[in-house]
Design a protein around this motif. Structure first.
Motif, PDB file in Angstrom:
ATOM      1  N   GLU A 114     -25.950 -62.190 -70.393  1.00 30.48           N
ATOM      2  CA  GLU A 114     -25.676 -62.733 -69.054  1.00 30.48           C
ATOM      3  C   GLU A 114     -26.062 -63.875 -68.644  1.00 30.48           C
ATOM      4  O   GLU A 114     -25.834 -64.753 -67.385  1.00 30.48           O
ATOM      5  N   GLY A 115     -26.707 -64.793 -69.699  1.00 32.63           N
ATOM      6  CA  GLY A 115     -27.233 -66.179 -69.464  1.00 32.63           C
ATOM      7  C   GLY A 115     -28.866 -66.157 -68.947  1.00 32.63           C
ATOM      8  O   GLY A 115     -29.110 -67.299 -68.600  1.00 32.63           O
ATOM      9  N   GLY A 116     -29.414 -64.990 -68.886  1.00 34.09           N
ATOM     10  CA  GLY A 116     -30.795 -65.099 -68.542  1.00 34.09           C
ATOM     11  C   GLY A 116     -31.559 -65.457 -69.779  1.00 34.09           C
ATOM     12  O   GLY A 116     -31.017 -65.985 -70.864  1.00 34.09           O
ATOM     13  N   ARG A 117     -32.929 -65.248 -69.747  1.00 32.23           N
ATOM     14  CA  ARG A 117     -33.621 -65.322 -70.824  1.00 32.23           C
ATOM     15  C   ARG A 117     -34.676 -63.933 -71.097  1.00 32.23           C
ATOM     16  O   ARG A 117     -34.982 -63.240 -70.024  1.00 32.23           O
ATOM     17  N   MET A 118     -35.069 -63.859 -72.539  1.00 31.74           N
ATOM     18  CA  MET A 118     -35.849 -62.746 -72.660  1.00 31.74           C
ATOM     19  C   MET A 118     -36.675 -62.840 -73.674  1.00 31.74           C
ATOM     20  O   MET A 118     -36.552 -63.884 -74.507  1.00 31.74           O
ATOM     21  N   ILE A 119     -37.794 -61.832 -73.845  1.00 26.89           N
ATOM     22  CA  ILE A 119     -38.794 -62.157 -75.120  1.00 26.89           C
ATOM     23  C   ILE A 119     -39.373 -60.736 -75.382  1.00 26.89           C
ATOM     24  O   ILE A 119     -39.467 -59.787 -74.391  1.00 26.89           O
TER      25      ILE A 119
END
Length: 129
Positions: A106-111
């Motif tokens: 969706e264009g966000g960020r994750m880790i």
């Protein structure tokens, strides 16, 4: 019809260590804790969303071993600012699986990182509208 996510169950090796981890790192509160002859359980929640819980399960009776009855791939938590959250989690000794957050679909960020029982955990910063 499904009305909400009830809980995510995670099999743990050490209940005290796991409760401390989820309390300190995520700010979870224990709603209920108990045991029967085969397992010990604790239900935790985040204050902002008390109707969605994490169930921690520790096997007592090794004959029945609840821990192999299913697999949870990961448990994801939404954060407002992933960079700030990463620094806060590092203060609690969390070691992340990558050096930098990765993009989401969706264009966000994750880790990703692992909890005390090697459960896979994820922080997600959603795309700001």
């Amino acid at each position: 019809m499904i009305t909400k996510i009830e809980h995510i169950a995670i099999v743990v090796n050490d209940m005290e260590e796991s409760i401390a981890f989820y309390s300190k790192v995520f700010g979870c509160k224990v709603r209920l804790r108990g045991k029967n002859s085969s397992k010990e359980m604790a239900f935790l929640y985040v204050k902002a969303h008390p109707d969605i819980e994490i169930e921690l399960i520790r096997d007592i009776d090794t004959v029945r071993q609840y821990n192999r009855s299913g697999i949870v791939n990961h448990l994801a938590f939404t954060v407002e600012d992933i960079d700030k959250s990463i620094n806060q989690f590092k203060d609690h000794g969390v070691i992340f699986n990558s050096d930098e957050p990765q993009p989401t679909l969706e264009g966000g960020r994750m880790i990703l990182f692992n909890g005390p029982n090697d459960e896979l955990l994820q922080l997600v910063e959603r795309l700001k509208a």
